[in-house]
Motif scaffolding. Structure first.
Motif, PDB file in Angstrom:
ATOM      1  N   GLU A  91     -91.603  42.167  89.851  1.00  0.00           N
ATOM      2  CA  GLU A  91     -91.889  43.589  88.968  1.00  0.00           C
ATOM      3  C   GLU A  91     -90.603  43.859  88.294  1.00  0.00           C
ATOM      4  OE1 GLU A  91     -94.982  45.743  92.131  1.00  0.00           O
ATOM      5  OE2 GLU A  91     -92.790  46.255  91.944  1.00  0.00           O
ATOM      6  N   LEU A  92     -90.820  44.177  87.071  1.00  0.00           N
ATOM      7  CA  LEU A  92     -89.775  44.568  86.021  1.00  0.00           C
ATOM      8  C   LEU A  92     -89.893  46.059  85.976  1.00  0.00           C
ATOM      9  CD1 LEU A  92     -87.590  43.858  84.066  1.00  0.00           C
ATOM     10  CD2 LEU A  92     -89.366  43.514  82.252  1.00  0.00           C
ATOM     11  N   ILE A  93     -88.415  46.864  86.273  1.00  0.00           N
ATOM     12  CA  ILE A  93     -88.523  48.183  86.399  1.00  0.00           C
ATOM     13  C   ILE A  93     -87.497  48.651  85.286  1.00  0.00           C
ATOM     14  CG2 ILE A  93     -88.087  50.180  87.794  1.00  0.00           C
ATOM     15  CD1 ILE A  93     -88.893  48.445  90.094  1.00  0.00           C
ATOM     16  N   ALA A  94     -87.807  49.612  84.192  1.00  0.00           N
ATOM     17  CA  ALA A  94     -86.919  50.001  83.261  1.00  0.00           C
ATOM     18  C   ALA A  94     -86.362  51.308  84.044  1.00  0.00           C
ATOM     19  CB  ALA A  94     -87.596  50.264  82.137  1.00  0.00           C
ATOM     20  N   SER A  95     -85.327  51.175  85.116  1.00  0.00           N
ATOM     21  CA  SER A  95     -84.854  52.453  85.823  1.00  0.00           C
ATOM     22  C   SER A  95     -83.972  53.069  84.833  1.00  0.00           C
ATOM     23  CB  SER A  95     -84.315  52.123  87.079  1.00  0.00           C
ATOM     24  OG  SER A  95     -83.390  50.902  86.909  1.00  0.00           O
ATOM     25  N   SER A  96     -82.905  52.310  83.993  1.00  0.00           N
ATOM     26  CA  SER A  96     -82.135  52.584  83.077  1.00  0.00           C
ATOM     27  C   SER A  96     -81.107  53.654  83.814  1.00  0.00           C
ATOM     28  CB  SER A  96     -82.715  53.464  82.057  1.00  0.00           C
ATOM     29  OG  SER A  96     -83.666  52.368  81.306  1.00  0.00           O
ATOM     30  N   ASP A  97     -80.681  53.459  84.917  1.00  0.00           N
ATOM     31  CA  ASP A  97     -79.829  53.907  85.772  1.00  0.00           C
ATOM     32  C   ASP A  97     -79.028  53.263  86.675  1.00  0.00           C
ATOM     33  OD1 ASP A  97     -78.128  55.928  87.270  1.00  0.00           O
ATOM     34  OD2 ASP A  97     -80.065  57.068  88.023  1.00  0.00           O
ATOM     35  N   PRO A  98     -77.622  52.948  86.346  1.00  0.00           N
ATOM     36  CA  PRO A  98     -76.932  52.076  87.246  1.00  0.00           C
ATOM     37  C   PRO A  98     -76.729  52.493  88.752  1.00  0.00           C
ATOM     38  CG  PRO A  98     -75.913  52.425  85.154  1.00  0.00           C
ATOM     39  CD  PRO A  98     -77.006  53.354  85.208  1.00  0.00           C
ATOM     40  N   SER A  99     -77.235  53.999  88.946  1.00  0.00           N
ATOM     41  CA  SER A  99     -76.727  54.377  90.396  1.00  0.00           C
ATOM     42  C   SER A  99     -77.949  54.090  91.359  1.00  0.00           C
ATOM     43  CB  SER A  99     -76.696  56.107  90.117  1.00  0.00           C
ATOM     44  OG  SER A  99     -78.136  56.464  89.841  1.00  0.00           O
ATOM     45  N   VAL A 100     -79.119  53.496  90.761  1.00  0.00           N
ATOM     46  CA  VAL A 100     -80.202  52.902  91.584  1.00  0.00           C
ATOM     47  C   VAL A 100     -79.626  51.584  92.510  1.00  0.00           C
ATOM     48  CG1 VAL A 100     -81.970  53.746  90.055  1.00  0.00           C
ATOM     49  CG2 VAL A 100     -81.173  51.330  89.918  1.00  0.00           C
ATOM     50  N   SER A 101     -78.470  51.075  91.858  1.00  0.00           N
ATOM     51  CA  SER A 101     -78.056  49.777  92.557  1.00  0.00           C
ATOM     52  C   SER A 101     -76.888  50.234  93.403  1.00  0.00           C
ATOM     53  CB  SER A 101     -77.932  48.605  91.760  1.00  0.00           C
ATOM     54  OG  SER A 101     -76.953  47.729  92.365  1.00  0.00           O
ATOM     55  N   PRO A 102     -76.707  49.897  94.522  1.00  0.00           N
ATOM     56  CA  PRO A 102     -75.314  49.947  95.551  1.00  0.00           C
ATOM     57  C   PRO A 102     -74.306  49.518  94.567  1.00  0.00           C
ATOM     58  CG  PRO A 102     -77.156  48.976  96.706  1.00  0.00           C
ATOM     59  CD  PRO A 102     -77.772  49.066  95.509  1.00  0.00           C
ATOM     60  N   THR A 103     -74.392  48.419  93.830  1.00  0.00           N
ATOM     61  CA  THR A 103     -73.337  47.925  93.153  1.00  0.00           C
ATOM     62  C   THR A 103     -72.980  48.722  91.869  1.00  0.00           C
ATOM     63  OG1 THR A 103     -74.659  46.549  91.609  1.00  0.00           O
ATOM     64  CG2 THR A 103     -74.030  45.454  93.822  1.00  0.00           C
ATOM     65  N   GLY A 104     -73.610  49.803  91.387  1.00  0.00           N
ATOM     66  CA  GLY A 104     -73.518  50.531  90.269  1.00  0.00           C
ATOM     67  C   GLY A 104     -73.686  49.845  88.959  1.00  0.00           C
ATOM     68  N   GLU A 105     -74.376  48.655  88.970  1.00  0.00           N
ATOM     69  CA  GLU A 105     -74.494  47.814  87.813  1.00  0.00           C
ATOM     70  C   GLU A 105     -76.079  47.388  87.666  1.00  0.00           C
ATOM     71  OE1 GLU A 105     -70.703  45.052  87.141  1.00  0.00           O
ATOM     72  OE2 GLU A 105     -71.680  44.894  89.019  1.00  0.00           O
ATOM     73  N   LEU A 106     -76.280  47.232  86.238  1.00  0.00           N
ATOM     74  CA  LEU A 106     -77.614  46.730  85.744  1.00  0.00           C
ATOM     75  C   LEU A 106     -77.436  45.444  85.148  1.00  0.00           C
ATOM     76  CD1 LEU A 106     -79.710  49.863  84.898  1.00  0.00           C
ATOM     77  CD2 LEU A 106     -79.956  48.734  86.993  1.00  0.00           C
ATOM     78  N   PRO A 107     -78.150  44.559  85.075  1.00  0.00           N
ATOM     79  CA  PRO A 107     -79.288  44.267  85.961  1.00  0.00           C
ATOM     80  C   PRO A 107     -79.182  44.335  87.258  1.00  0.00           C
ATOM     81  CG  PRO A 107     -78.837  42.295  85.025  1.00  0.00           C
ATOM     82  CD  PRO A 107     -77.884  43.097  84.328  1.00  0.00           C
ATOM     83  N   ALA A 108     -80.011  44.608  88.227  1.00  0.00           N
ATOM     84  CA  ALA A 108     -79.804  44.728  89.541  1.00  0.00           C
ATOM     85  C   ALA A 108     -81.224  44.036  90.282  1.00  0.00           C
ATOM     86  CB  ALA A 108     -79.522  45.965  90.269  1.00  0.00           C
ATOM     87  N   LEU A 109     -81.259  42.856  90.990  1.00  0.00           N
ATOM     88  CA  LEU A 109     -82.408  42.342  91.586  1.00  0.00           C
ATOM     89  C   LEU A 109     -82.338  42.754  93.213  1.00  0.00           C
ATOM     90  CD1 LEU A 109     -84.684  40.327  91.349  1.00  0.00           C
ATOM     91  CD2 LEU A 109     -83.124  38.643  92.174  1.00  0.00           C
ATOM     92  N   GLN A 110     -83.619  43.424  93.271  1.00  0.00           N
ATOM     93  CA  GLN A 110     -83.714  43.934  94.830  1.00  0.00           C
ATOM     94  C   GLN A 110     -84.616  42.998  95.282  1.00  0.00           C
ATOM     95  OE1 GLN A 110     -85.469  47.764  95.051  1.00  0.00           O
ATOM     96  NE2 GLN A 110     -85.093  48.112  97.218  1.00  0.00           N
ATOM     97  N   ASN A 111     -84.308  42.757  96.585  1.00  0.00           N
ATOM     98  CA  ASN A 111     -85.223  41.973  97.752  1.00  0.00           C
ATOM     99  C   ASN A 111     -85.106  42.616  98.798  1.00  0.00           C
ATOM    100  OD1 ASN A 111     -86.842  40.027  98.911  1.00  0.00           O
ATOM    101  ND2 ASN A 111     -85.315  38.508  98.759  1.00  0.00           N
ATOM    102  N   ASP A 112     -86.074  43.401  99.191  1.00  0.00           N
ATOM    103  CA  ASP A 112     -85.707  44.359 100.313  1.00  0.00           C
ATOM    104  C   ASP A 112     -84.538  45.168 100.557  1.00  0.00           C
ATOM    105  OD1 ASP A 112     -86.907  45.733 102.753  1.00  0.00           O
ATOM    106  OD2 ASP A 112     -86.563  43.811 103.845  1.00  0.00           O
ATOM    107  N   SER A 113     -83.710  44.952 101.245  1.00  0.00           N
ATOM    108  CA  SER A 113     -82.422  45.677 101.489  1.00  0.00           C
ATOM    109  C   SER A 113     -81.017  44.777 100.713  1.00  0.00           C
ATOM    110  CB  SER A 113     -81.845  45.743 102.871  1.00  0.00           C
ATOM    111  OG  SER A 113     -81.827  44.710 103.376  1.00  0.00           O
ATOM    112  N   VAL A 114     -81.617  43.513 100.020  1.00  0.00           N
ATOM    113  CA  VAL A 114     -80.617  42.829  99.283  1.00  0.00           C
ATOM    114  C   VAL A 114     -80.561  43.199  98.020  1.00  0.00           C
ATOM    115  CG1 VAL A 114     -79.806  40.630  98.974  1.00  0.00           C
ATOM    116  CG2 VAL A 114     -80.807  40.962 101.203  1.00  0.00           C
TER     117      VAL A 114
END
Length: 429
Positions: A38-61
């Motif tokens: 799925e492609l999600i235009a979150s446009s917010d780096p804080s959604v990722s623990p790394t604080g960067e986009l793009p960020a690929l999420q696979n469950d907790s990874v």
């Protein structure tokens, strides 16, 4: 679980306003089954623990940055999701070298075109971010990205493209000259400089440098494409499949060619110097990115499209609070250094391009920098406390409380409630 790719949202008819995000989108659209991500235009780096986009999420990874995402998909699928699986060792080395070339030469040009060039930033880029971001990010993130782009391109000597900064500097110098009496007031211009006047003054200076920079980026890729005909580095013998290098090049080239900007110097240079590259970009865009993308399509996906858009979650109160606190911390001298060192350490640990020795050295540097800062703070606090103690000891400071008898006397004579009604009261007249 379905993989989720979080990116900066659409702009300029492209699925993302960021080159690294576009590269990740193009790669995933080529290598992943459509129902697996799925492609999600979150446009917010804080959604990722790394604080960067793009960020690929696979469950907790979570995995950030294009090259790290490519490596993760290859490992996770045991080689099935790998566009470069048919490349030999020499081709893989070429892919790494040209990928580094595209990023190192393409990003400064995009910074100059979309952010440093004032007409483009205020007319096109800033409004594009405004359509993507929610409050308070729409007021916080664009200026940060603008400032970061200007910092990254300072060494190129093209700050004159930033007309607003030029006008501010000219005004400061003008005011200083007037204040020192160098310019008589009767000679002051009645109207400020216009954009066309500023452009006229800087056009010749900018032209030669921009010609050199654009040629340095476009011409090697144009020559490479002239040899291969279809892709920069075909992933099969029939030249029918692009490689990861093609996905990365598409991202930077599409942001150079597609946006309809107020001052389209980068697009004009690409069309004139690299016509094969321009045609290649349009062809790759149709293949990997599909039809034009809009923020409405990303935020409320209703009609089927080539890309598997999923609406982002609404921003929560806790996220707003976290963003505001993070912004405050980034603008607080000591806290900003701590956060920068933590980001550096985390980025180094996650970047596979660094060797173990380099990771250890950079992590040690970040830890030492943080430790030195805390030692400095402790020294300042201790020194201030010692100074205050000394001043109290020698009688320069006193913290004595008035006795009860003094307070009663003041109340009896009305001194504690004395409020003069006029100047005459103060002077005793």
């Amino acid at each position: 679980m379905v993989l989720q790719l979080h990116v900066w949202g659409p702009a300029f008819s492209l699925p993302s306003i960021d080159a690294q995000c576009l590269a990740a989108i193009a790669y995933c659209s080529e290598v992943l089954p459509k129902d697996s991500w799925e492609l999600i235009a979150s446009s917010d780096p804080s959604v990722s623990p790394t604080g960067e986009l793009p960020a690929l999420q696979n469950d907790s990874v979570w995995v950030s940055r294009f090259r790290n995402i490519v490596d993760y998909l290859r490992q996770y699928s045991e080689g099935d999701w790998d566009l470069d699986q048919n490349l030999d060792e020499v081709q893989k080395a070429d892919s790494v070298a040209f990928s580094s070339f595209v990023e190192s030469r393409g990003q400064p040009l995009l910074d100059l075109s979309l952010y440093v060039t004032s007409q483009n930033y205020y007319t096109n880029t800033s409004p594009a971010y405004g359509a993507l971001l929610q409050w308070p990010n729409q007021w916080i993130l664009p200026p940060k990205l603008h400032a970061a782009a200007k910092t990254r391109t300072e060494h190129l000597g093209l700050s004159s493209l930033d007309l607003q900064a030029m006008e501010d500097q000219r005004q400061r110098e003008h005011n200083a000259a007037v204040a020192s009496g160098q310019i008589p007031k009767n000679l002051l211009p009645s109207q400020p400089s216009t954009v066309s006047k500023l452009l006229g003054r800087t056009a010749q200076t900018n032209q030669f440098r921009l010609v050199a920079l654009t040629a340095d980026f476009f011409e090697p890729l144009e020559a490479m494409l002239a040899r291969t005909k279809t892709y920069l580095l075909p992933a099969d013998k029939d030249n029918e499949t692009p490689s990861s290098l093609d996905c990365l090049a598409l991202a930077y080239l599409s942001l150079a060619l597609v946006p309809d900007l107020a001052f389209p110097w980068l697009r004009d240079a690409m069309r004139s110097k690299a016509p094969l590259l321009a045609a290649y970009t349009e062809r790759m865009r149709d293949r990997c990115l599909g039809e034009d993308s809009t923020p409405a399509q990303a935020f409320k996906p209703e009609e089927p499209s080539k890309l598997p858009w999923r609406a982002p979650e609404r921003i929560s109160v806790s996220t707003v609070g976290k963003t505001l606190l993070g912004t405050l911390a980034d603008n607080t001298p000591f806290l900003s250094e701590v956060r920068q060192n933590r980001r550096l350490k985390r980025a180094v640990e996650e970047d596979e391009s660094f060797s173990s020795v380099e990771k250890q050295a950079l992590s040690s540097y970040a830890d030492a920098s943080t430790k030195d800062m805390f030692v400095s703070i402790a020294a300042v606090v201790a020194g201030t406390a010692a100074l205050v103690g000394y001043m109290v000891q020698v009688g320069l400071l006193s913290f004595e409380r008035r006795g009860a008898d003094e307070e009663e006397f003041e109340e009896d004579v009305g001194m504690s409630h004395f409020e003069p009604e006029s100047v005459n009261d103060i002077l005793g007249i």
